[in-house]
Design a protein around this motif. Structure first.
Motif, mmCIF file in Angstrom:
data_model
loop_
_atom_site.group_PDB
_atom_site.id
_atom_site.type_symbol
_atom_site.label_atom_id
_atom_site.label_comp_id
_atom_site.label_asym_id
_atom_site.label_seq_id
_atom_site.Cartn_x
_atom_site.Cartn_y
_atom_site.Cartn_z
ATOM 1 N N VAL A 160 4.705 8.650 5.669
ATOM 2 C CA VAL A 160 4.287 9.376 6.871
ATOM 3 C C VAL A 160 2.767 9.461 6.946
ATOM 4 O O VAL A 160 2.170 9.266 8.015
ATOM 5 C CB VAL A 160 4.916 10.783 6.888
ATOM 6 N N PHE A 161 2.119 9.729 5.799
ATOM 7 C CA PHE A 161 0.660 9.814 5.788
ATOM 8 C C PHE A 161 0.042 8.465 6.167
ATOM 9 O O PHE A 161 -0.926 8.400 6.934
ATOM 10 C CB PHE A 161 0.183 10.251 4.402
ATOM 11 N N GLY A 162 0.624 7.379 5.662
ATOM 12 C CA GLY A 162 0.116 6.057 6.007
ATOM 13 C C GLY A 162 0.295 5.739 7.479
ATOM 14 O O GLY A 162 -0.601 5.185 8.120
ATOM 15 N N LEU A 163 1.458 6.103 8.037
ATOM 16 C CA LEU A 163 1.700 5.847 9.452
ATOM 17 C C LEU A 163 0.778 6.683 10.336
ATOM 18 O O LEU A 163 0.253 6.186 11.343
ATOM 19 C CB LEU A 163 3.165 6.143 9.789
ATOM 20 N N LEU A 164 0.572 7.954 9.963
ATOM 21 C CA LEU A 164 -0.327 8.797 10.737
ATOM 22 C C LEU A 164 -1.748 8.252 10.704
ATOM 23 O O LEU A 164 -2.466 8.267 11.719
ATOM 24 C CB LEU A 164 -0.290 10.231 10.206
ATOM 25 N N LEU A 207 -2.974 14.963 6.153
ATOM 26 C CA LEU A 207 -2.022 15.154 5.056
ATOM 27 C C LEU A 207 -1.209 16.419 5.274
ATOM 28 O O LEU A 207 0.002 16.450 4.998
ATOM 29 C CB LEU A 207 -2.763 15.217 3.720
ATOM 30 N N MET A 208 -1.859 17.462 5.795
ATOM 31 C CA MET A 208 -1.128 18.690 6.101
ATOM 32 C C MET A 208 -0.085 18.450 7.185
ATOM 33 O O MET A 208 1.054 18.931 7.103
ATOM 34 C CB MET A 208 -2.119 19.776 6.553
ATOM 35 N N LEU A 256 0.822 -1.205 0.000
ATOM 36 C CA LEU A 256 0.000 0.000 0.000
ATOM 37 C C LEU A 256 0.858 1.258 0.000
ATOM 38 O O LEU A 256 0.531 2.249 -0.658
ATOM 39 C CB LEU A 256 -0.927 0.003 1.219
ATOM 40 N N TRP A 257 1.969 1.229 0.730
ATOM 41 C CA TRP A 257 2.876 2.386 0.778
ATOM 42 C C TRP A 257 3.424 2.691 -0.611
ATOM 43 O O TRP A 257 3.384 3.833 -1.080
ATOM 44 C CB TRP A 257 4.004 2.104 1.769
ATOM 45 N N LEU A 258 3.936 1.662 -1.286
ATOM 46 C CA LEU A 258 4.549 1.875 -2.598
ATOM 47 C C LEU A 258 3.524 2.349 -3.626
ATOM 48 O O LEU A 258 3.775 3.284 -4.399
ATOM 49 C CB LEU A 258 5.218 0.583 -3.071
ATOM 50 N N ILE A 259 2.353 1.718 -3.616
ATOM 51 C CA ILE A 259 1.343 2.104 -4.597
ATOM 52 C C ILE A 259 0.757 3.476 -4.262
ATOM 53 O O ILE A 259 0.427 4.266 -5.152
ATOM 54 C CB ILE A 259 0.250 1.036 -4.689
ATOM 55 N N SER A 260 0.634 3.791 -2.960
ATOM 56 C CA SER A 260 0.159 5.119 -2.575
ATOM 57 C C SER A 260 1.129 6.200 -3.030
ATOM 58 O O SER A 260 0.717 7.307 -3.402
ATOM 59 C CB SER A 260 -0.039 5.194 -1.058
ATOM 60 N N ALA A 261 2.419 5.891 -2.998
ATOM 61 C CA ALA A 261 3.406 6.858 -3.496
ATOM 62 C C ALA A 261 3.192 7.124 -4.986
ATOM 63 O O ALA A 261 3.264 8.278 -5.445
ATOM 64 C CB ALA A 261 4.814 6.327 -3.239
ATOM 65 N N LEU A 262 2.912 6.061 -5.738
ATOM 66 C CA LEU A 262 2.615 6.256 -7.168
ATOM 67 C C LEU A 262 1.347 7.092 -7.348
ATOM 68 O O LEU A 262 1.267 7.937 -8.253
ATOM 69 C CB LEU A 262 2.459 4.898 -7.851
ATOM 70 N N ALA A 263 0.353 6.859 -6.481
ATOM 71 C CA ALA A 263 -0.877 7.654 -6.558
ATOM 72 C C ALA A 263 -0.587 9.124 -6.290
ATOM 73 O O ALA A 263 -1.151 10.010 -6.938
ATOM 74 C CB ALA A 263 -1.899 7.125 -5.558
#
Length: 660
Positions: A58-62, A94-95, A17-24
């Motif tokens: 960071v967004f995923g961890l938060l 996200l902010m 999810l982290w890797l694909i979210s980065a692509l998103a």
């Protein structure tokens, strides 16, 4: 080993999810000019990939760490307001991510919030694909992540739990046809492989309030209809009022409810004795409307709000299109489907369903002993569209898919479950009383009482919301705030509950009888009996006892002796027994009006503006269904009354596993 595999699986899911979210994020950065990722040079080439990777991580961890706390903090508001709050909270997270890792600049704040919402939706979709391309697996994945955070486990037990899923308003006959026609493949498979399908028979008051009070609390005595006039208080009691439902429960406090022991009530009118309640009307007051209602399970997935809003919009446009189609083709019978109804339909078929299902999934994963959930979408759409028209059956197909989702959850739960499906009543179809005869029941009564110019008794039936409208208003935070309806005391109070009418006379002390009614309103009883939209009347007689009056005959309630033509013919062999029971209620109306039933077309004429209706007798409204595993004891045949269903479910709840 299973726990280790789950932990490894969750870690792998998070990495993917982290890797694909980065692509998103790279795609969203290109689309939205208001947020710009920082560019770095790697091997002589400019790229924003490192910034996307850092921000996505960071967004995923938060989200993983803070989102449950955010949801709990916001859970004291209704779910509709939570949709807005969740959207804002996603943007703020996200902010915060950009503050912790300053790898992007923001020129337009709105773009930031939209990006956060879309990123959450994208993560949700990808998570579903990872979890075997199954929405069921995705929901389970989310719940197991919650448990992993809490480090809890399901207590070891060999006693199966009981999951009761109520499909509101689905009649036994409609379900049988739906199974044969391929409308409900999941339920069809149950019937053919593991379950038995039987009918049961409601009390005279064939509606959710009476049925659920009997099923969940074991007693629905003194419940003559969905709404009734209480002479002792001078007010109208109604099952869509949280205060009234709370009182109905308090009156039965000496009885342990079906869900009193480790139970969960989801989407019902009553708690059934459960401490854990979600979208339960009797608890939709004050602070309990929000956090006490348990919406947090649904919003633990940060994308749920936006996904549901999109589906709500689709449902609203679907209703507008279907309503236009019905008018253009002049399909009859039909009723008005405008105003707020498209929004009510969207709430009952999407929001209420999603929140209820999310809560049930978590209950199953947590190993709750007994769960009772009401899926209300079919009932709401049937009222306006008809009981088996294509658009209504499409809603039933979606409910069938929901059941498939929950059955898949049961397969993956740590505890074994017996799954029981049932309905609380059926529905009967037909043009309404007012459309057939040009006046409502209240207008007819006023005219026969010699006061045709008076308004329609304050339209008390319209003031008492139906379930779907109640849930929608409650979710905006307004449920339970309305005051008791106090009708004028100088004229008859006329209420409708499907094709069951209730007429009360505040001016007459105690229960009025034929003599006192005739003295106060000469010709009223004869006028009602002779009306083609009235099947029969139940009224007391001087000196004690009661009588059922029809156009050409009568029945003595105590003895069953018929004079002339039996007014109960065609209403079923148990009609008199149902009437006898209601006749013993303290709050039975002065005149109980049984609306006409036409066996040749299987139609009724509802006193409410509903194509598909329920609440009285006549047609399939009185015959819901019970679908249960073959290894459970067979219920009595025939099975009469909601209290009898309570006894059956209680026995199944307490049944031990075959091994024991």
């Amino acid at each position: 080993m299973r726990s280790t595999a789950r932990v490894v699986g969750i870690v792998v899911e998070l990495i993917v999810l982290w890797l694909i979210s980065a692509l998103a994020l790279l795609v969203l950065d290109a689309v939205f000019g208001g947020v710009t990722l920082d560019t770095v040079v790697v091997d002589g080439r400019a790229t924003t990939l490192p910034a996307a990777l850092a921000l996505a991580l960071v967004f995923g961890l938060l989200n993983a760490i803070l989102w449950p706390l955010v949801v709990r903090a916001m859970a004291w508001i209704g779910p509709v307001m939570l949709f807005v709050a969740v959207f804002l909270a996603g943007g703020l997270l996200l902010m915060l991510s950009m503050i912790l890792v300053p790898v992007a600049s923001v020129d337009r704040t709105f773009d930031l919030f939209v990006m956060a919402a879309l990123l959450s939706v994208f993560s949700s979709v990808v998570g579903g694909v990872i979890a075997s391309r199954s929405d069921t697996s995705y929901r389970i994945m989310q719940v197991r992540r919650q448990r992993f955070r809490r480090r809890t486990s399901v207590p070891a037990t060999t006693t199966p739990g009981l999951l009761c899923l109520q499909i509101d308003g689905l009649g036994h006959g409609v379900l049988r046809r739906a199974i044969a026609d391929g409308v409900t493949p999941t339920m069809a498979k149950l019937v053919r492989d593991t379950h038995r399908l039987v009918p049961w028979h409601t009390d005279w008051s064939s509606q959710t309030g009476a049925s659920q009070l009997g099923i969940l609390h074991g007693c629905n005595h003194n419940v003559p209809a969905f709404r009734w006039y209480d002479k002792t208080t001078g007010t109208v009691a109604v099952f869509s009022n949280p205060r009234d439902n709370e009182q109905r429960e308090a009156e039965r406090a000496d009885r342990p409810g079906l869900l009193a022991f480790d139970g969960a009530s989801r989407g019902n009118l009553f708690t059934g004795g459960a401490d854990d309640n979600v979208l339960v009307v009797s608890r939709m007051r004050g602070a309990r409307l929000g956090g006490g209602a348990g919406y947090a399970s649904y919003f633990f997935d940060p994308s749920s709000a936006l996904r549901t809003v999109v589906r709500m919009i689709a449902e609203i446009q679907r209703e507008l299109r279907q309503g236009f189609h019905q008018r253009r083709r002049d399909i009859r019978p039909r009723v008005r489907r405008g105003g707020v109804y498209p929004f009510v339909r969207a709430f009952t078929t999407v929001v209420a369903n999603d929140i209820t299902v999310a809560a049930v999934v978590r209950d199953l994963i947590d190993g709750r002993s007994i769960i009772y959930a009401d899926l209300i979408g079919y009932d709401e759409v049937s009222h306006h569209s008809g009981i088996s028209r294509p658009e209504t059956l499409a809603v039933l197909t979606k409910i069938d898919e929901t059941i498939r989702l929950l059955l898949a959850t049961v397969e993956q739960a740590d505890r074994d479950y017996r799954v029981v499906l049932l309905s609380d009543h059926g529905q009967s179809q037909g043009a309404t009383f007012s459309r057939r005869y040009g006046e409502s029941l209240a207008q007819l009564v006023n005219r026969l009482c010699g006061d045709p110019e008076r308004p329609e008794s304050e339209d008390l039936s319209a003031q008492a919301d139906a379930e779907g409208r109640l849930y929608a208003s409650a979710s905006m935070g307004s449920a339970g705030e309305k005051t008791d309806v106090s009708p004028p005391s100088d004229r008859p109070v006329v209420l409708g509950s499907g094709n069951l009418g209730l007429i009360s006379f505040p001016r007459i002390d105690g229960r009025a009888d034929t003599e006192s009614i005739e003295d106060a309103y000469p010709g009223l009883l004869a006028g009602l009996c002779g009306h083609p939209g009235v099947g029969f009347l139940l009224v007391a007689v001087p000196g004690g006892g009661s009588v059922v009056l029809g156009a050409d005959g009568s029945v003595d309630v105590a003895t069953g002796a018929v004079t002339g033509t039996d007014p109960l013919r065609g209403f079923g062999p148990d009609a008199l027994e149902k009437i006898r029971r209601t006749d013993t209620f303290d709050n039975v109306a002065d005149i109980m009006v049984g609306g006409a039933y036409w066996p040749e077309t299987d139609e009724v004429a509802a006193f409410e503006e509903q194509v598909g209706s329920h609440g009285g007798m006549g047609g399939p409204q009185s015959t819901p269904f019970l679908l249960f595993p073959k290894d459970l004891p067979h219920p009595p045949d025939p099975l009469h009354g909601a209290e009898a269903v309570h006894a059956v479910l209680t026995g199944w709840r307490d049944a031990q596993s075959p091994a024991e």
